[in-house]
Scaffold this motif. Sequence first.
Motif, short mmCIF file in Angstrom:
data_model
loop_
_atom_site.label_atom_id
_atom_site.label_comp_id
_atom_site.label_asym_id
_atom_site.label_seq_id
_atom_site.Cartn_x
_atom_site.Cartn_y
_atom_site.Cartn_z
N UNK A 187 -41.70 -9.10 38.07
CA UNK A 187 -40.70 -8.47 38.94
C UNK A 187 -40.23 -9.42 40.03
N UNK A 188 -40.24 -10.70 39.74
CA UNK A 188 -39.72 -11.68 40.67
C UNK A 188 -40.78 -12.37 41.51
N UNK A 189 -40.43 -13.55 41.98
CA UNK A 189 -41.28 -14.34 42.87
C UNK A 189 -40.76 -14.19 44.30
N UNK A 190 -41.67 -13.92 45.24
CA UNK A 190 -41.32 -13.87 46.66
C UNK A 190 -41.32 -15.30 47.19
N UNK A 191 -40.12 -15.79 47.56
CA UNK A 191 -40.02 -17.18 48.02
C UNK A 191 -39.01 -17.26 49.15
N UNK A 192 -39.42 -17.83 50.28
CA UNK A 192 -38.55 -17.98 51.45
C UNK A 192 -37.91 -16.66 51.84
N UNK A 193 -38.67 -15.59 51.71
CA UNK A 193 -38.18 -14.27 52.08
C UNK A 193 -37.28 -13.62 51.07
N UNK A 194 -37.03 -14.27 49.95
CA UNK A 194 -36.14 -13.73 48.93
C UNK A 194 -36.85 -13.46 47.61
N UNK A 195 -36.11 -12.89 46.67
CA UNK A 195 -36.64 -12.58 45.35
C UNK A 195 -35.94 -13.46 44.31
N UNK A 196 -36.73 -14.20 43.56
CA UNK A 196 -36.20 -15.09 42.55
C UNK A 196 -36.83 -14.72 41.20
N UNK A 197 -35.98 -14.62 40.17
CA UNK A 197 -36.44 -14.10 38.88
C UNK A 197 -37.20 -15.11 38.04
N UNK A 198 -36.80 -16.39 38.07
CA UNK A 198 -37.46 -17.37 37.23
C UNK A 198 -36.97 -17.32 35.80
N UNK A 199 -37.74 -17.88 34.84
CA UNK A 199 -39.09 -18.42 34.98
C UNK A 199 -39.14 -19.71 35.79
N UNK A 200 -40.37 -20.16 36.09
CA UNK A 200 -40.58 -21.28 36.98
C UNK A 200 -41.45 -22.34 36.31
N UNK A 201 -41.35 -23.56 36.87
CA UNK A 201 -42.18 -24.69 36.43
C UNK A 201 -42.71 -25.41 37.66
N UNK A 202 -43.97 -25.79 37.61
CA UNK A 202 -44.54 -26.70 38.59
C UNK A 202 -44.77 -28.01 37.85
N UNK A 203 -44.02 -29.06 38.22
CA UNK A 203 -44.03 -30.28 37.43
C UNK A 203 -44.04 -31.51 38.33
N UNK A 204 -44.47 -32.62 37.76
CA UNK A 204 -44.54 -33.87 38.50
C UNK A 204 -43.15 -34.48 38.68
N UNK A 205 -43.01 -35.32 39.73
CA UNK A 205 -41.77 -36.06 39.93
C UNK A 205 -42.03 -37.55 39.78
N UNK A 206 -41.04 -38.36 40.08
CA UNK A 206 -41.14 -39.80 39.88
C UNK A 206 -41.98 -40.50 40.95
N UNK A 207 -42.39 -39.78 42.00
CA UNK A 207 -43.07 -40.40 43.14
C UNK A 207 -44.55 -40.03 43.22
N UNK A 208 -45.03 -39.28 42.26
CA UNK A 208 -46.43 -38.89 42.27
C UNK A 208 -46.70 -37.54 42.88
N UNK A 209 -45.66 -36.88 43.38
CA UNK A 209 -45.81 -35.54 43.93
C UNK A 209 -45.30 -34.51 42.92
N UNK A 210 -45.14 -33.25 43.36
CA UNK A 210 -44.81 -32.15 42.46
C UNK A 210 -43.58 -31.40 42.94
N UNK A 211 -42.94 -30.68 42.02
CA UNK A 211 -41.75 -29.89 42.33
C UNK A 211 -41.89 -28.50 41.73
N UNK A 212 -41.54 -27.48 42.52
CA UNK A 212 -41.46 -26.11 42.01
C UNK A 212 -40.02 -25.86 41.60
N UNK A 213 -39.81 -25.61 40.32
CA UNK A 213 -38.47 -25.50 39.74
C UNK A 213 -38.25 -24.10 39.20
N UNK A 214 -37.06 -23.55 39.46
CA UNK A 214 -36.66 -22.30 38.80
C UNK A 214 -35.67 -22.63 37.70
N UNK A 215 -35.87 -22.02 36.54
CA UNK A 215 -34.92 -22.14 35.44
C UNK A 215 -33.97 -20.94 35.52
N UNK A 216 -32.74 -21.20 35.95
CA UNK A 216 -31.84 -20.11 36.30
C UNK A 216 -30.49 -20.29 35.60
#
Length: 519
Positions: free
Chosen positions: A202-231
Amino acid sequence: MIRFLTLTLLLCVGLGCRVREQGDGLQPTLTEPPVVEPVRRATHRSVADPPRVEGHEPVLWVALADHLGAAETAAPLNLRAFAGSLSLRDATGEQGSGSGFVITWRSVALARPLQLARRIAGPYASFESADRVASRWRALGVAAEVAHPKEWEVWAPEGSPVPDGLAVRDWQGTVTSTVEAVLQTPEGERPLQGPVLIEASDGLLWAGGRFEGPFRLQRDAYGSWTLVEQVPVERYLEGVVPHEIGAGSPMAALQAQTVLARTWALANSHRFSIDGYHLCSDTQCQVYSDPRSAGAAVREAIAATQGKLLSLNNRPISAVYHATNGGVMAAGPEAWAMQPTTYLRAKPDGDEGWSNRHPLPLQQRKAVEELLADRSGAFGQRHPRFRWTRILSGPTLRQALGAAADPLVSPVELKVLERGASGRVLALQISGSSDAAPVILKLDAIRRTLRTLPSTLFVLEPQGGEHWLLVGGGFGHGAGLSQAGAIDLAWRGWPVERILSHYYPGTVYGPLSTLVQSP
């Protein structure tokens, strides 16, 4: 014969040859020594490319948060279901479910250190300027990529040929560890292997809003991670249009903004390809926030323009826009280091009387002063930053320039070196009283450095004692659609096609004839 063969073999050791049978005897044949190609080190940590943005219902991968877990001590990622539950599955098949997840970060030594090296150009004030440099580099056959570790840069393999006049620096380093994501559970810590797939019933609560997703937590080119919504693009617009122009704008203006947001997204879907996604959700892209802010009018505008965009030669145009242009449109090269286009041109933005009073070019100070002293007949003149004033001081300039200001001996001087056809400042010089080379800010670097300036359409009035009054107009880069102007024209009864044709002359309004829509 044995003596001859022995002598031949000894000579071959030095000459690099082989002995082959020829006729009734053995004759030496000279060969080139093998060429050993040097192993070229990678420029960055490898990340899979995002999928192409194509088809009748394209899907965007949009970063809700980036540079996560840049260090082991970075803040945890807290994911909460808006309602219902979240489910999680990582690359190894590890699964979890619940109303929320807490993910922390752990540094892990690599079994084999990773050697990296790259040639770097930048930093640049915008993606547009960096992308232009990358295109010049690619024209030489170099696999140059735009990166955004902190600021916009262009990365190329070590030893790459450099375009004429481009300043670069070489970097190399060894990566000995990586940061892994760790799921915190009542039973203990569970390491996760990316990408981590997350679904929200029923959605992800993010920054006070509702986002449907789906989502991915994935690596980036710098060694850190990114939370991505497929929209999907049409749902993405619900989170963009009301935050960019305001849900209460007249219908034709909402439709124009919708067409531009769709066009911009498709034309810029390569923006973060080095990091494995398409777009960000902040002002480096289009502001993408809670889609619930899209009321009935915004959804009507999206539905009325579904699949339609602005194109030229069957490609999405660079559909840039801004808050208000102060009464005069900027050409693209007045904002960024880019090639001129037929549709981003400098011209007065007002009725016939306005255009007659302020003919272009506005490259003389007096012409700019006259425009800034006038309002009557300009489109979008009710915007609060249609006209503005700012004060700049020596200390303010030094703080903004940082280390670049160190050689400049007080008192410093501020001078406009060049203006474009729309009157905008293209080059601003900051010099000291010594012989030290002045600092020259150009194009988008002016506002990126002097962040209090709403635009580059201004004149300077020295106030003495290292103080200057800036009298200006407009808010934003000034190229393409003025949102205040579009609202004004919509209230005057202009339909969406006429508004778009006014700000992007010569472009085609409608769906693309091809299904492929990504660059």
